[in-house]
Scaffold this motif. Structure first.
Motif, mmCIF file in Angstrom:
data_model
loop_
_atom_site.group_PDB
_atom_site.id
_atom_site.type_symbol
_atom_site.label_atom_id
_atom_site.label_comp_id
_atom_site.label_asym_id
_atom_site.label_seq_id
_atom_site.Cartn_x
_atom_site.Cartn_y
_atom_site.Cartn_z
ATOM 1 N N ALA A 200 10.375 38.507 16.745
ATOM 2 C CA ALA A 200 9.654 38.136 15.515
ATOM 3 C C ALA A 200 8.728 39.276 15.112
ATOM 4 N N PHE A 201 7.973 39.792 16.062
ATOM 5 C CA PHE A 201 7.006 40.853 15.789
ATOM 6 C C PHE A 201 7.701 42.155 15.379
ATOM 7 N N ALA A 202 8.750 42.511 16.111
ATOM 8 C CA ALA A 202 9.351 43.838 15.938
ATOM 9 C C ALA A 202 10.377 43.893 14.804
ATOM 10 N N SER A 203 11.021 42.771 14.521
ATOM 11 C CA SER A 203 12.228 42.854 13.687
ATOM 12 C C SER A 203 12.298 41.837 12.552
ATOM 13 N N LEU A 204 11.479 40.800 12.560
ATOM 14 C CA LEU A 204 11.616 39.737 11.553
ATOM 15 C C LEU A 204 10.405 39.615 10.626
ATOM 16 N N ASN A 205 9.204 39.638 11.187
ATOM 17 C CA ASN A 205 8.011 39.374 10.374
ATOM 18 C C ASN A 205 7.781 40.454 9.315
ATOM 19 N N GLY A 206 8.065 41.696 9.665
ATOM 20 C CA GLY A 206 7.845 42.811 8.732
ATOM 21 C C GLY A 206 8.745 42.691 7.508
ATOM 22 N N PRO A 207 10.070 42.620 7.715
ATOM 23 C CA PRO A 207 10.947 42.458 6.552
ATOM 24 C C PRO A 207 10.569 41.240 5.715
ATOM 25 N N ALA A 208 10.197 40.151 6.362
ATOM 26 C CA ALA A 208 9.842 38.941 5.601
ATOM 27 C C ALA A 208 8.642 39.224 4.702
ATOM 28 N N HIS A 209 7.642 39.943 5.206
ATOM 29 C CA HIS A 209 6.463 40.222 4.381
ATOM 30 C C HIS A 209 6.817 41.134 3.207
ATOM 31 N N TYR A 210 7.758 42.032 3.423
ATOM 32 C CA TYR A 210 8.164 42.952 2.355
ATOM 33 C C TYR A 210 9.245 42.359 1.443
ATOM 34 N N GLY A 211 9.708 41.149 1.778
ATOM 35 C CA GLY A 211 10.761 40.542 0.967
ATOM 36 C C GLY A 211 12.112 41.200 1.173
ATOM 37 N N LEU A 212 12.336 41.740 2.354
ATOM 38 C CA LEU A 212 13.603 42.403 2.674
ATOM 39 C C LEU A 212 14.330 41.618 3.766
ATOM 40 N N ALA A 213 15.631 41.848 3.866
ATOM 41 C CA ALA A 213 16.414 41.186 4.924
ATOM 42 C C ALA A 213 16.197 41.927 6.245
ATOM 43 N N PRO A 214 16.225 41.205 7.361
ATOM 44 C CA PRO A 214 16.158 41.914 8.648
ATOM 45 C C PRO A 214 17.429 42.714 8.898
#
Ligand code: NCD
Ligand code: ZN
Length: 349
Positions: free
Chosen positions: A292-306
């Motif tokens: 979640a920390f490394a690969s999912l939360n970031g794209p979600a905040h930027y509106g991008l797909a993981p």
């Protein structure tokens, strides 16, 4: 005990790769394990236009290893003079992923940063309207009366809180969280604000930097703080909460610049970054939150797909490399955790 973990390929939401010979020497470390990275625009001169970002992106791509699928995400360096139309065009064309705000004087290569927060209002309003992310180096640095250890807290109170009220639709990343106040603030303001966390702010406090000999290699902005702050940042990272995500702030400098009488801020950690985060999550018993920390939360905040690909790490100790060689006068850059035992190793991806 978990010995092996596979996660979606991570992204680095805060990275400095510099330019020229340094770029060539360091780019491969990030490209080998990360799918994407937000490339910081604090070159000299800074990346302030679409043309600058396109040219820099070309140089970054040229520094990638053969066959790499790594994708650089470019940012626009915000100044008092930034033109909202240029920002919007760059975003619409897919050149700028976000705009980076450095308060003037806050850190390395921030001399062109914002001096007058009134002047950036048209840009912020436009970004709010078009759904573009604002990345912030959240430290109040211009006022010499503000203690260096309080810069994050003062910035939040004086600049960021009013900004969130004036532009409630503006999505923000408060970068390299370094204090309990910062962590609590992001949590309270999620999802409008997300926060990136470096590996070293989860591990170091100011005793490590100053408590037994002065260690210029731990000197970075925001400066590492009290144990209470380190603990808060660490706990936020391993919580897996959606508002916290990976941003290494890997920031290579020539060794001579780090060890000068007036040494510069920045800590080069890309060669051991994902492995160090894995250690932090492992030791906290939180490897189940690592993805979640490394690969999912970031794209979600930027509106991008993981990312679709995965990487696999294994518990398999190795020794951290000391330095990278750089062609020319910059000579070498020393690496975070040089000579230490690195507990985890990437074995696939
Ligand atoms: C960074 C650098 O060297 O560019 N330095 C640092 O101490 N983190 C800039 C930054 O992100 O503050
Ligand atoms: Zn940085």
């Amino acid at each position: 005990m978990t010995e092996r973990i596979t996660i979606r390929k991570p992204d680095d939401w805060h990275l400095h790769v510099r330019d020229g010979a340094m770029l060539k020497a360091v780019m491969g470390f990030t490209a080998r394990h990360f799918g994407r990275a937000i490339i910081m625009p604090n070159l000299v001169p800074p990346v302030t236009t679409i043309a600058d970002a396109l040219a820099y992106r070309e140089r970054v791509m040229a520094a990638l290893p053969e066959g790499s699928t790594f994708q650089p995400l470019m940012t626009c360096y915000l100044t008092d003079e930034t033109d909202p139309d240029e920002v919007e065009r760059g975003f619409a064309d897919g050149v700028f992923t976000g705009v980076k705000l450095y308060p003037v004087g806050a850190t390395t290569n921030s001399a062109a940063g914002v001096t007058d927060f009134e002047k950036i209002r048209p840009v912020l309003a436009r970004m709010e309207k078009i759904g573009m992310r604002l990345l912030i180096h959240g430290e109040e640095a211009a006022d010499p009366a503000v203690d260096v250890f309080d810069r994050e807290a003062v910035f939040i109170e004086k600049r960021l809180e009013p900004m969130t009220k004036d532009y409630p639709g503006l999505r923000i990343v408060l970068e390299h969280l370094s204090s309990r106040i910062g962590v609590d603030y992001v949590r309270a303001k999620a999802p409008q604000i997300g926060g990136t966390i470096t590996p070293y702010h989860t591990l170091l406090n100011r005793n490590h930097m100053l408590g037994s000999g002065i260690r210029p290699y731990y000197y970075c902005m925001p400066i590492v703080k009290r144990e209470e702050d380190r603990r808060a940042v660490h706990d936020a990272a391993v919580s897996g909460e959606a508002c916290f995500f990976l941003g290494t702030d890997s920031a290579p400098h020539p060794m001579a610049a780090k060890l000068a009488v007036v040494g510069c801020a920045g800590l080069f950690n890309a060669p051991v970054a994902i492995e160090t985060y894995a250690k932090v999550f492992d030791e906290a018993g939180a490897l189940d939150k690592f993805e979640a920390f490394a690969s999912l939360n970031g794209p979600a905040h930027y509106g991008l797909a993981p990312n679709e690909d995965t990487i696999t790490l294994e518990r398999s100790p190795w020794t951290g490399p000391d330095e990278v060689k750089i062609d020319g006068p910059e000579d070498r850059a020393l690496i975070y955790r040089a000579g230490e035992t690195i507990e985890w190793r990437v074995v696939e991806g």
